[in-house]
Design a protein around this motif. Structure first.
Motif, PDB file in Angstrom:
ATOM      1  N   PRO A  88       0.809  -1.232   0.000  1.00  0.00           N
ATOM      2  CA  PRO A  88       0.000   0.000   0.000  1.00  0.00           C
ATOM      3  C   PRO A  88       0.838   1.276   0.000  1.00  0.00           C
ATOM      4  N   TYR A  89       1.994   1.243   0.686  1.00  0.00           N
ATOM      5  CA  TYR A  89       2.802   2.453   0.793  1.00  0.00           C
ATOM      6  C   TYR A  89       3.906   2.529  -0.267  1.00  0.00           C
ATOM      7  N   GLY A  90       3.949   1.535  -1.141  1.00  0.00           N
ATOM      8  CA  GLY A  90       4.924   1.563  -2.221  1.00  0.00           C
ATOM      9  C   GLY A  90       6.365   1.476  -1.754  1.00  0.00           C
ATOM     10  N   VAL A  91       6.609   0.713  -0.677  1.00  0.00           N
ATOM     11  CA  VAL A  91       7.965   0.571  -0.131  1.00  0.00           C
ATOM     12  C   VAL A  91       8.608  -0.673  -0.735  1.00  0.00           C
ATOM     13  N   THR A  92       9.767  -0.512  -1.325  1.00  0.00           N
ATOM     14  CA  THR A  92      10.474  -1.650  -1.916  1.00  0.00           C
ATOM     15  C   THR A  92      11.911  -1.704  -1.396  1.00  0.00           C
ATOM     16  N   PHE A  93      12.390  -2.901  -1.227  1.00  0.00           N
ATOM     17  CA  PHE A  93      13.785  -3.178  -0.890  1.00  0.00           C
ATOM     18  C   PHE A  93      14.027  -4.641  -1.232  1.00  0.00           C
ATOM     19  N   TYR A 125       1.119 -12.532  -3.063  1.00  0.00           N
ATOM     20  CA  TYR A 125       1.429 -11.275  -2.391  1.00  0.00           C
ATOM     21  C   TYR A 125       1.467 -10.102  -3.370  1.00  0.00           C
ATOM     22  N   GLY A 126       1.384 -10.374  -4.662  1.00  0.00           N
ATOM     23  CA  GLY A 126       1.486  -9.320  -5.666  1.00  0.00           C
ATOM     24  C   GLY A 126       2.905  -9.026  -6.088  1.00  0.00           C
ATOM     25  N   TYR A 127       3.803  -9.987  -5.846  1.00  0.00           N
ATOM     26  CA  TYR A 127       5.216  -9.832  -6.193  1.00  0.00           C
ATOM     27  C   TYR A 127       5.592 -10.787  -7.314  1.00  0.00           C
ATOM     28  N   GLU A 128       6.677 -10.478  -7.980  1.00  0.00           N
ATOM     29  CA  GLU A 128       7.314 -11.405  -8.899  1.00  0.00           C
ATOM     30  C   GLU A 128       8.530 -12.005  -8.191  1.00  0.00           C
ATOM     31  N   HIS A 129       9.144 -13.017  -8.810  1.00  0.00           N
ATOM     32  CA  HIS A 129      10.339 -13.583  -8.214  1.00  0.00           C
ATOM     33  C   HIS A 129      11.426 -13.758  -9.261  1.00  0.00           C
ATOM     34  N   THR A 130      12.651 -13.742  -8.797  1.00  0.00           N
ATOM     35  CA  THR A 130      13.805 -14.025  -9.648  1.00  0.00           C
ATOM     36  C   THR A 130      14.750 -14.913  -8.858  1.00  0.00           C
TER      37      THR A 130
END
Length: 356
Positions: A88-93, A125-130
């Motif tokens: 929701p807060y657009g936090v990425t790491f 979770y709405g993520y992709e993976h590598t």
């Protein structure tokens, strides 16, 4: 060839990453060791994966560059933080997770589901993976930088990094303490052939109960770290006499179980034994960095009936077990112990039982 761990961590530092927020995993133990050794990046040991994610979010929103490292079973503990804070807060790491495998018949049943479903969980979770490139350092760093700016989780394969030992100053010396096996042998002798239920928390505690308590009624909890006390509480509420054997890292992972159990102090017969060896023994032996905690007073303030002194001898252990065994309630004792040689995992036919 695996990535050179020292070079890898120094490249992270060169890319201005500042903190490694970690719940240890054996797949990443050499990166963890190098982060502990290296003064130019801060190692942040975390009680749970949700804590690691939340700390990293605070760091990132405060203009630092954190990385989170966990194992695949712990990705489940991140769910709320990922879906209700990061997204929701657009936090990425960068989030680096192992991908623990599972072979049919293996007793490490906590990895069975995610051995095939980890990508599906990440997608949910709405993520992709590598999958981290463990053969090309430049590409690996590029992948991590991409994860720093996108909703992508980076998966670590086994043996992705070269060996790095902890510097001597970071190695825990517990040689003056009695190994946990001596206390378990004592419990086996006292409670053999009884219906008293012993629950061993995930990791070496459960393995050692299997090795040193062959004559007691045991439940070996292969996963669900931090949940042993709550599992024992449920069994005690159902009328069983229960001993929960936990560890210092397990104690802090879900401390809400401690405060919940305290409500039922006078209604059950449960003894919680905390074996404190100051380390994450089964995932690399790193320090838990919890010397600031007073386990005895935490348990006392949560409503448990505690033995107020740290136990360091089998003789004192025997006396207090005899005392606690003669009365009901929710009881707690803390044992400072050394470490044993690695013991075998209980076989699947022993672990996978239907009842406690």
């Amino acid at each position: 060839m695996p990535l050179d761990t020292k070079v890898f961590v120094n490249r992270l530092i060169k890319e201005h990453y500042t903190h490694l927020c970690v719940v240890p995993c054996s797949f990443a133990k050499y990166v963890i060791n190098e982060a502990i050794n290296n003064p130019n990046i801060e190692y942040v040991p975390c009680a749970s994966e949700a804590v690691a994610c939340s700390i990293a979010a605070g760091l990132k929103m405060s203009d630092k560059k954190p990385i989170v490292i966990v194992q695949s079973s712990g990705v489940t503990n991140m769910g709320s933080c990922i879906t209700s804070l990061l997204k929701p807060y657009g936090v990425t790491f960068p989030i680096l997770t192992s991908w623990r495998t599972y072979k049919e018949g293996d007793s490490e049943i906590q990895h069975q589901h995610l051995a095939t479903q980890l990508p599906s969980l990440i997608e949910a979770y709405g993520y992709e993976h590598t999958i981290l490139d463990n053969e090309n350092l430049d590409n690996a760093i590029s992948q991590i930088n991409s994860c720093d700016n996108t909703n992508t989780i980076c998966i670590l394969k086994k043996d992705s990094f070269t060996k790095v030992a902890l510097d001597e100053k970071h190695i825990i010396d517990l040689s003056k303490y009695i190994p946990r096996s001596k206390y378990l042998i004592n419990l086996n002798e006292k409670f053999k052939d009884t219906q008293t239920l012993f629950i061993g928390t995930t990791g070496n505690t459960a393995r050692e109960i299997y090795s040193f308590m062959p004559d007691t009624n045991n439940f070996y909890m292969a996963g669900n770290m931090g949940g042993a006390l709550s599992l024992g509480l449920g069994s005690a509420m159902a009328g069983k006499k229960v001993f929960v054997c936990g560890g210092d890292a397990e104690f802090v992972m879900h401390m809400g179980g401690l405060t919940t159990a305290g409500r039922y102090n006078h209604e059950i017969d449960l003894t919680y034994i905390l074996f404190d060896n100051e380390s994450n023994k089964s995932t690399g032996g790193q320090n838990t960095y919890q010397k600031h905690l007073d386990y005895i007073n935490i348990a006392k303030s949560s409503g448990l009936d505690v033995f107020t002194e740290l136990i360091v001898t089998v003789e004192d252990f025997t006396k207090i077990i005899d005392k606690f065994d003669s009365k009901s309630g929710l009881k707690f004792l803390c044992v400072k112990c050394g470490v044993d040689e690695e013991t075998p995992r209980p076989p699947l036919k022993i672990v996978k039982v239907n009842k406690l």
